[in-house]
Design a protein around this motif. Structure first.
Motif, PDB file in Angstrom:
ATOM      1  N   ARG A 228       1.271  -1.377  -0.074  1.00  0.00           N
ATOM      2  CA  ARG A 228      -0.128   0.000  -0.244  1.00  0.00           C
ATOM      3  C   ARG A 228       0.979   1.294   0.131  1.00  0.00           C
ATOM      4  O   ARG A 228       0.424   2.321  -0.712  1.00  0.00           O
ATOM      5  N   PHE A 229       1.962   1.190   0.897  1.00  0.00           N
ATOM      6  CA  PHE A 229       2.970   2.300   0.652  1.00  0.00           C
ATOM      7  C   PHE A 229       3.339   2.871  -0.244  1.00  0.00           C
ATOM      8  O   PHE A 229       3.231   3.756  -0.708  1.00  0.00           O
ATOM      9  N   MET A 230       4.122   2.036  -1.252  1.00  0.00           N
ATOM     10  CA  MET A 230       4.914   1.720  -2.186  1.00  0.00           C
ATOM     11  C   MET A 230       3.920   2.782  -3.448  1.00  0.00           C
ATOM     12  O   MET A 230       4.405   3.159  -4.513  1.00  0.00           O
ATOM     13  N   LEU A 231       2.359   1.809  -3.960  1.00  0.00           N
ATOM     14  CA  LEU A 231       1.664   2.443  -4.504  1.00  0.00           C
ATOM     15  C   LEU A 231       1.157   3.633  -4.467  1.00  0.00           C
ATOM     16  O   LEU A 231       1.578   3.949  -5.189  1.00  0.00           O
ATOM     17  N   GLU A 232       1.351   3.729  -2.702  1.00  0.00           N
ATOM     18  CA  GLU A 232       0.284   5.410  -2.767  1.00  0.00           C
ATOM     19  C   GLU A 232       1.588   6.084  -2.654  1.00  0.00           C
ATOM     20  O   GLU A 232       1.651   7.313  -3.748  1.00  0.00           O
ATOM     21  N   ALA A 233       2.646   6.177  -2.782  1.00  0.00           N
ATOM     22  CA  ALA A 233       4.045   6.473  -3.300  1.00  0.00           C
ATOM     23  C   ALA A 233       4.210   6.831  -4.325  1.00  0.00           C
ATOM     24  O   ALA A 233       4.657   7.978  -5.259  1.00  0.00           O
ATOM     25  N   PHE A 234       3.946   5.931  -5.039  1.00  0.00           N
ATOM     26  CA  PHE A 234       4.287   5.926  -6.401  1.00  0.00           C
ATOM     27  C   PHE A 234       3.364   6.731  -7.209  1.00  0.00           C
ATOM     28  O   PHE A 234       3.939   7.395  -7.924  1.00  0.00           O
ATOM     29  N   GLU A 235       2.084   6.803  -6.690  1.00  0.00           N
ATOM     30  CA  GLU A 235       1.266   7.561  -7.626  1.00  0.00           C
ATOM     31  C   GLU A 235       1.315   9.181  -7.378  1.00  0.00           C
ATOM     32  O   GLU A 235       1.238   9.763  -8.029  1.00  0.00           O
ATOM     33  N   ARG A 236       1.811   9.459  -5.729  1.00  0.00           N
ATOM     34  CA  ARG A 236       2.171  10.823  -5.798  1.00  0.00           C
ATOM     35  C   ARG A 236       3.136  11.103  -6.787  1.00  0.00           C
ATOM     36  O   ARG A 236       2.947  12.430  -7.388  1.00  0.00           O
ATOM     37  N   TRP A 237       4.228  10.287  -6.433  1.00  0.00           N
ATOM     38  CA  TRP A 237       5.217  11.296  -7.212  1.00  0.00           C
ATOM     39  C   TRP A 237       5.331  10.563  -8.559  1.00  0.00           C
ATOM     40  O   TRP A 237       5.638  11.996  -9.627  1.00  0.00           O
ATOM     41  N   TRP A 238       4.755   9.709  -9.410  1.00  0.00           N
ATOM     42  CA  TRP A 238       4.224  10.449 -10.747  1.00  0.00           C
ATOM     43  C   TRP A 238       3.368  11.555 -10.969  1.00  0.00           C
ATOM     44  O   TRP A 238       3.928  11.794 -12.200  1.00  0.00           O
ATOM     45  N   LYS A 239       2.355  11.698 -10.277  1.00  0.00           N
ATOM     46  CA  LYS A 239       1.832  12.690 -10.500  1.00  0.00           C
ATOM     47  C   LYS A 239       2.178  14.186 -10.687  1.00  0.00           C
ATOM     48  O   LYS A 239       2.493  15.321 -11.387  1.00  0.00           O
ATOM     49  N   LEU A 240       3.372  14.575  -9.635  1.00  0.00           N
ATOM     50  CA  LEU A 240       3.510  15.295  -9.415  1.00  0.00           C
ATOM     51  C   LEU A 240       5.316  15.677 -10.851  1.00  0.00           C
ATOM     52  O   LEU A 240       5.597  16.536 -10.555  1.00  0.00           O
ATOM     53  N   ASP A 241       5.205  14.472 -11.658  1.00  0.00           N
ATOM     54  CA  ASP A 241       6.054  14.901 -13.051  1.00  0.00           C
ATOM     55  C   ASP A 241       7.503  15.221 -12.450  1.00  0.00           C
ATOM     56  O   ASP A 241       8.180  15.141 -11.662  1.00  0.00           O
ATOM     57  N   GLY A 242       7.313  16.756 -12.894  1.00  0.00           N
ATOM     58  CA  GLY A 242       9.165  17.202 -13.164  1.00  0.00           C
ATOM     59  C   GLY A 242       9.127  18.089 -11.993  1.00  0.00           C
ATOM     60  O   GLY A 242       9.761  18.189 -11.756  1.00  0.00           O
ATOM     61  N   ALA A 243       7.733  17.693 -10.739  1.00  0.00           N
ATOM     62  CA  ALA A 243       8.573  18.820  -9.376  1.00  0.00           C
ATOM     63  C   ALA A 243       8.994  17.324  -8.605  1.00  0.00           C
ATOM     64  O   ALA A 243       9.194  18.200  -7.449  1.00  0.00           O
ATOM     65  N   ALA A 244       8.795  16.429  -9.352  1.00  0.00           N
ATOM     66  CA  ALA A 244       9.072  15.400  -8.261  1.00  0.00           C
ATOM     67  C   ALA A 244      10.425  14.545  -7.598  1.00  0.00           C
ATOM     68  O   ALA A 244      11.295  14.921  -8.825  1.00  0.00           O
ATOM     69  N   PRO A 245      10.986  14.769  -6.846  1.00  0.00           N
ATOM     70  CA  PRO A 245      12.300  14.371  -6.367  1.00  0.00           C
ATOM     71  C   PRO A 245      12.027  12.991  -6.490  1.00  0.00           C
ATOM     72  O   PRO A 245      11.731  12.213  -7.329  1.00  0.00           O
ATOM     73  N   GLN A 246      14.121  13.256  -7.264  1.00  0.00           N
ATOM     74  CA  GLN A 246      14.139  11.809  -7.383  1.00  0.00           C
ATOM     75  C   GLN A 246      14.090  10.514  -6.696  1.00  0.00           C
ATOM     76  O   GLN A 246      15.101  10.642  -5.600  1.00  0.00           O
ATOM     77  N   ILE A 247      13.817   9.251  -6.807  1.00  0.00           N
ATOM     78  CA  ILE A 247      13.102   8.385  -6.586  1.00  0.00           C
ATOM     79  C   ILE A 247      14.186   7.075  -6.877  1.00  0.00           C
ATOM     80  O   ILE A 247      13.493   6.918  -7.889  1.00  0.00           O
ATOM     81  N   ARG A 248      15.536   6.319  -6.338  1.00  0.00           N
ATOM     82  CA  ARG A 248      16.087   6.202  -7.154  1.00  0.00           C
ATOM     83  C   ARG A 248      15.112   4.076  -7.469  1.00  0.00           C
ATOM     84  O   ARG A 248      15.092   3.956  -8.541  1.00  0.00           O
ATOM     85  N   TYR A 249      14.156   3.734  -6.368  1.00  0.00           N
ATOM     86  CA  TYR A 249      14.278   2.335  -6.358  1.00  0.00           C
ATOM     87  C   TYR A 249      12.689   2.335  -7.493  1.00  0.00           C
ATOM     88  O   TYR A 249      13.244   2.267  -8.405  1.00  0.00           O
ATOM     89  N   PHE A 250      11.713   3.865  -7.973  1.00  0.00           N
ATOM     90  CA  PHE A 250      11.297   4.088  -9.422  1.00  0.00           C
ATOM     91  C   PHE A 250      11.765   4.068  -9.989  1.00  0.00           C
ATOM     92  O   PHE A 250      12.131   3.042 -11.158  1.00  0.00           O
ATOM     93  N   GLU A 251      12.403   4.843 -10.382  1.00  0.00           N
ATOM     94  CA  GLU A 251      13.401   5.191 -11.416  1.00  0.00           C
ATOM     95  C   GLU A 251      14.340   3.782 -11.689  1.00  0.00           C
ATOM     96  O   GLU A 251      14.421   3.314 -12.673  1.00  0.00           O
ATOM     97  N   THR A 252      14.768   2.468 -10.657  1.00  0.00           N
ATOM     98  CA  THR A 252      15.456   1.257 -11.875  1.00  0.00           C
ATOM     99  C   THR A 252      14.549   0.711 -12.359  1.00  0.00           C
ATOM    100  O   THR A 252      14.406   0.773 -13.070  1.00  0.00           O
ATOM    101  N   LEU A 253      13.516   0.388 -11.239  1.00  0.00           N
ATOM    102  CA  LEU A 253      12.145  -0.024 -11.888  1.00  0.00           C
ATOM    103  C   LEU A 253      11.737   0.605 -13.532  1.00  0.00           C
ATOM    104  O   LEU A 253      10.981  -0.783 -14.264  1.00  0.00           O
ATOM    105  N   ILE A 254      11.621   1.666 -13.368  1.00  0.00           N
ATOM    106  CA  ILE A 254      11.205   2.395 -14.731  1.00  0.00           C
ATOM    107  C   ILE A 254      11.923   2.188 -15.950  1.00  0.00           C
ATOM    108  O   ILE A 254      12.023   1.075 -17.038  1.00  0.00           O
TER     109      ILE A 254
END
Length: 387
Positions: A228-254
């Motif tokens: 639940r945490f990871m999915l919620e965090a990703f959704e918020r991060w993805w919506k922030l787009d260019g304003a989002a901080p770099q998140i290594r775990y998400f970016e590595t999976l991408i």
């Protein structure tokens, strides 16, 4: 491939990274710490600080290793305990001693700190000596301080944030740093992303707490809260787009879904690409393996009698980290590679999926769908293409 054949089939790149423990103790007593609070007391028998004798031997090993493999650059991550406990004068002496001894090798310095001692003078030292800094801080104090506290029980988060704010706004050189945050699912995932933005943390990584079937994380009720945490965090991060901080775990999976095999150890990256050297010169696999009581013998090998990469064969690292058959047949394997090795331990071996398998699968599938929604289908790697 039978697991008995794994070692003979591996063709590996040479080791390029040392995690060097320059101070064995810590001024925090984090509840989840794999060094001090997860059952391994080997640190108690080691010197508090690294000696010049050990530093010189490490440098000799680096020079030998780089000459053998034709390397002209090498990474040294200064670690602890809390590495800043060595003090500023000693820290500078260590950095200078390493650079002078490793002639012909370009040393990249990293440092991981809990941030409780950072001030402007430390930041000037980091800048002068080219040290790239990561700070461990886990999110809003009302939750993070339940895990990250001093030995007297007082929380540390506000102290760290005050120090980071002071050095960022003070005079002198700018101070850039990354952040490592151990996930506590009591913090909503989206709130964690917002907290990073609010505190001007522009690069971070989210770490699933260390644990496994034989030694689960504190309060373990299963992977669902972390999913639940990871999915919620990703959704918020993805919506922030260019304003989002770099998140290594998400970016590595991408990047994995776009065809780049992960190098991150938390996503099946090669543990043989680095080693840990303790203050007494003991050398071995990444010390996160200490949560896997029953595997390996602490301080069995030492830089005085063991070359930098010899422990890889002696500790059967390639066999240990080889993903199990269940993982290799999974549609998300192209991204997660079986997950973090310590998360696979069951008390006798590592031939299992991660205890966070559900979490990683759900996050990987969500990321793959997010990419499909915005990119041409031909850019996304599927299981058949990866094979």
């Amino acid at each position: 491939m039978p697991r008995s054949d794994v070692e003979r089939q591996v063709t590996r790149a040479p080791l390029r990274w040392i995690i060097l423990k320059i101070h064995q103790r810590c001024n925090l007593n984090c509840s989840y710490c794999y060094v001090y609070n997860r059952g391994d007391d080997s640190w108690k028998a080691r010197p508090k600080q690294i000696t010049d004798t050990v530093i010189d031997r490490v440098c000799q090993r680096i020079s030998e290793h780089c000459a053998k493999h034709g390397l002209d650059e090498f990474v040294i991550e200064l670690h602890g305990g809390e590495p800043l406990l060595v003090g500023k004068k000693r820290f500078v002496a260590i950095v200078n001693r390493i650079r002078a001894a490793c002639v012909g090798v370009r040393i990249t310095y990293l440092l991981q700190t809990n941030g409780t001692l950072i001030d402007r003078e430390w930041c000037d030292i980091f800048a002068e000596h080219g040290v790239n800094v990561g700070v461990s801080v886990d999110g809003p104090a009302e939750i993070a301080d339940l895990n990250r506290y001093y030995h007297n029980g007082r929380g540390s988060t506000d102290d760290v944030l005050r120090r980071l704010a002071a050095v960022k706004t003070g005079s002198g050189r700018s101070f850039d740093h990354g952040c490592l945050a151990v996930i506590d699912p009591r913090i909503p995932g989206g709130r964690m992303i917002d907290w990073l933005v609010e505190n001007n943390i522009n690069a971070a990584d989210l770490l699933l707490p260390l644990g496994n079937r034989a030694n689960p994380p504190a309060g373990w009720t299963g992977p669902e809260p972390y999913t639940r945490f990871m999915l919620e965090a990703f959704e918020r991060w993805w919506k922030l787009d260019g304003a989002a901080p770099q998140i290594r775990y998400f970016e590595t999976l991408i990047r994995a879904h776009l065809g780049r095999k992960p190098e991150l150890d938390a996503l099946g990256g090669d543990l043989g690409a680095l080693c840990v050297v303790e203050t007494n010169g003991a050398i071995g696999i990444s010390d996160v393996i200490s949560v896997c009581g029953g595997y390996g013998e602490p301080d069995r090998y030492n830089v005085h009698d063991t070359a930098l990469d010899e422990h890889v064969d002696k500790l059967n690292v390639d066999l240990v980290q080889s993903p199990c058959a269940t993982c290799r047949s999974c549609p998300e394997f192209v991204a997660c590679n079986g997950g973090y090795v310590p998360h696979r331990w069951d008390g006798t071996g590592f031939d299992n999926p991660s205890i966070y398998c559900q979490t990683i699968m759900a996050l990987s599938a969500r990321i793959r769908q997010a990419l499909i929604d915005v990119l041409p289908a031909t850019m996304i790697i599927d299981e058949e293409e990866a094979a």
